[in-house]
Design a protein around this motif. Sequence first.
Motif, PDB file in Angstrom:
ATOM      1  N   ASP A 127       0.823  -1.220   0.000  1.00 26.86           N
ATOM      2  CA  ASP A 127       0.000   0.000   0.000  1.00 26.86           C
ATOM      3  C   ASP A 127       0.852   1.262   0.000  1.00 26.86           C
ATOM      4  O   ASP A 127       0.492   2.272   0.618  1.00 26.86           O
ATOM      5  N   TYR A 128       1.990   1.199  -0.692  1.00 26.31           N
ATOM      6  CA  TYR A 128       2.847   2.383  -0.816  1.00 26.31           C
ATOM      7  C   TYR A 128       2.814   2.834  -2.267  1.00 26.31           C
ATOM      8  O   TYR A 128       3.177   2.087  -3.174  1.00 26.31           O
ATOM      9  N   VAL A 183       6.692  12.768   4.456  1.00 29.66           N
ATOM     10  CA  VAL A 183       6.501  12.428   3.043  1.00 29.66           C
ATOM     11  C   VAL A 183       6.578  10.926   2.780  1.00 29.66           C
ATOM     12  O   VAL A 183       6.406  10.482   1.641  1.00 29.66           O
ATOM     13  N   GLY A 184       6.847  10.113   3.813  1.00 31.49           N
ATOM     14  CA  GLY A 184       6.797   8.663   3.641  1.00 31.49           C
ATOM     15  C   GLY A 184       8.132   7.957   3.590  1.00 31.49           C
ATOM     16  O   GLY A 184       8.210   6.826   3.097  1.00 31.49           O
ATOM     17  N   LYS A 185       9.189   8.564   4.118  1.00 27.88           N
ATOM     18  CA  LYS A 185      10.512   7.938   4.065  1.00 27.88           C
ATOM     19  C   LYS A 185      10.586   6.709   4.971  1.00 27.88           C
ATOM     20  O   LYS A 185      11.018   5.629   4.559  1.00 27.88           O
ATOM     21  N   TRP A 188      15.834  11.758  -3.172  1.00 29.91           N
ATOM     22  CA  TRP A 188      15.073  12.802  -2.504  1.00 29.91           C
ATOM     23  C   TRP A 188      13.593  12.448  -2.613  1.00 29.91           C
ATOM     24  O   TRP A 188      13.058  12.300  -3.710  1.00 29.91           O
ATOM     25  N   VAL A 189      12.918  12.310  -1.473  1.00 31.26           N
ATOM     26  CA  VAL A 189      11.490  11.992  -1.452  1.00 31.26           C
ATOM     27  C   VAL A 189      10.733  13.310  -1.334  1.00 31.26           C
ATOM     28  O   VAL A 189      10.753  13.957  -0.287  1.00 31.26           O
ATOM     29  N   ASP A 190      10.085  13.695  -2.409  1.00 31.92           N
ATOM     30  CA  ASP A 190       9.430  14.999  -2.460  1.00 31.92           C
ATOM     31  C   ASP A 190       7.948  14.865  -2.108  1.00 31.92           C
ATOM     32  O   ASP A 190       7.406  13.753  -2.011  1.00 31.92           O
ATOM     33  N   TYR A 191       7.306  16.009  -1.918  1.00 36.68           N
ATOM     34  CA  TYR A 191       5.857  16.001  -1.776  1.00 36.68           C
ATOM     35  C   TYR A 191       5.244  15.457  -3.065  1.00 36.68           C
ATOM     36  O   TYR A 191       5.722  15.765  -4.164  1.00 36.68           O
ATOM     37  N   PRO A 192       4.174  14.674  -2.975  1.00 35.39           N
ATOM     38  CA  PRO A 192       3.563  14.135  -4.192  1.00 35.39           C
ATOM     39  C   PRO A 192       2.775  15.211  -4.938  1.00 35.39           C
ATOM     40  O   PRO A 192       2.310  16.191  -4.339  1.00 35.39           O
ATOM     41  N   ASN A 193       2.626  15.018  -6.259  1.00 33.35           N
ATOM     42  CA  ASN A 193       1.718  15.896  -6.987  1.00 33.35           C
ATOM     43  C   ASN A 193       0.274  15.513  -6.649  1.00 33.35           C
ATOM     44  O   ASN A 193       0.022  14.542  -5.919  1.00 33.35           O
TER      45      ASN A 193
END
Length: 309
Positions: A22-23, A51-53, A201-206
């Motif tokens: 579920d990721y 952000v889900g790291k 780099w884990v960014d904010y999702p669109n």
Amino acid sequence: MIMTNPLPASVDETLDLLQRGDYVAERSLATALYLAMKLNRPLFLEGEAGVGKTEIAKVLSNTLGRRLVRLQCYEGLDVASAVYEWNYARQMIEIRLAEATGDRNRESLGGDIFSPEFLIKRPLLQALESGIDGPPVLLIDELDRTDEPFEAYLLEVLSDFQITIPEIGTIKAEHPPMVIITSNRTREIHDALKRRCFYHWVDYPNAAREQEILRVKAPNVPERLSRQVVGFVQRLRSMDLFKLPGVAETLDWAQALTQLDRLELDPETINDTLGTLLKYQDDIAKIQGSEANRILNQVKAELSATPSL
């Protein structure tokens, strides 16, 4: 008995693996993760909080059937808390028993009490041991909270997957653990450590991906409300706030609104629930009232013009 699942054999299989947990991941993240697993390299994940790291390590543990060993970092973290320490209470008991019976000399006693049975293994040392479920997933969480001496200590662990204990010698992993390191970038991590890792780099999702995350993680949230929440949060992230809301806050807000039986956003509800989305009073004060109403009107206008994301 936990059954270990095989590692993914391609980037597509890595995407499927994350999806089973579920990721909702971008292909670039799946690529970095696949290469880290394939080449036995730590994966260093940087990004804003929420952000889900950290969730990536948990998903790997669950979907691969591996034990999760988590080292939560903090200021002042030392070897005794992160790697190992001696069980001094047991050692003292052993010394007292030896003195009482007189069956060992001082030299042999010193060797006995500094043996593995008196060693208390902390997360880094635990991670070098494979269990029945194979090598564990080692999560070194929020490394930026520690100081530079501890960061330097990690170099041996991440280079050779080994730890040197002066009284015993070097302990090396027979099978390297899968290592995920996270950082919220409150300070820069030294290049020497980054060189030992693959980086992403884990960014904010669109908006589209955040909408999909809500569908997966909070399926009970009504579709209309979900789209409005995502649109509102996306606009907040373009503003000058002290702390922008992460995906975790989006989920919290959507679920809180659902508990209040809201089917869509309205100004009063936004003002009453901003504390689940924003964590600083200055940010809340900036958004409450007319600003929240302005953003909501923009969101509703866009959604009316574009029925689906």
